[in-house]
Design a protein around this motif. Structure first.
Motif, short mmCIF file in Angstrom:
data_model
loop_
_atom_site.label_atom_id
_atom_site.label_comp_id
_atom_site.label_asym_id
_atom_site.label_seq_id
_atom_site.Cartn_x
_atom_site.Cartn_y
_atom_site.Cartn_z
N ARG A 5 0.88 -1.06 -0.04
CA ARG A 5 0.02 -0.02 0.04
C ARG A 5 1.21 1.12 0.11
NH1 ARG A 5 -2.10 4.29 3.09
NH2 ARG A 5 -4.42 4.59 2.98
N ASP A 97 -7.26 1.83 -1.06
CA ASP A 97 -5.91 1.80 -1.05
C ASP A 97 -5.37 1.66 -2.57
OD1 ASP A 97 -6.11 1.62 1.60
OD2 ASP A 97 -6.03 -0.46 1.83
N LEU A 99 -2.08 0.02 -4.21
CA LEU A 99 -1.22 -1.05 -4.03
C LEU A 99 -0.13 -1.16 -5.56
CD1 LEU A 99 -3.93 -2.72 -2.76
CD2 LEU A 99 -1.88 -2.84 -1.47
#
Length: 108
Positions: A5, A97, A99
């Motif tokens: 992340r 998020d 990533l």
């Protein structure tokens, strides 16, 4: 290495690059004007300049120091003085998020 992340999607500003470093890999993360998130190597191939300090326009990121533009989709150098591409990393979005796995690059 697995995807890490790097930030929340809501933290990205449209048409602005954000520098992140995963391990020792500097990456420029960009939310383009179409709403797509890109991740490319953050170092201009013409000189050791951080691309995330540059200018985003459509699907390109321009080096502020030398004016070379790089494709956010392919990493290709689009004009001189740079002629070598930068790596492009796979981006995953999970909820809010963002990533990135710095060991996984897109092949073109």
């Amino acid at each position: 290495m697995s995807a890490t992340r790097v930030c929340a999607l809501s933290e990205l500003e449209q048409d602005t690059a954000r520098r992140v470093v995963i391990g020792d890999v500097p990456i420029a993360v960009v939310l383009d004007s179409a709403g797509e998130v890109h991740a490319i190597g953050d170092t201009c191939t013409h000189g050791a300049i951080s691309l995330s300090e540059g200018f985003v326009e459509d699907d390109t990121l321009e080096c502020w120091a030398h004016g070379s533009r790089f494709s956010l989709r392919t990493g290709a150098a689009l004009n001189l003085p740079a002629y070598e591409p930068v790596p492009v990393y796979v981006v995953q979005i999970e909820g809010d998020d963002v990533l990135i796995d710095p060991t996984v690059t897109k092949e073109f």
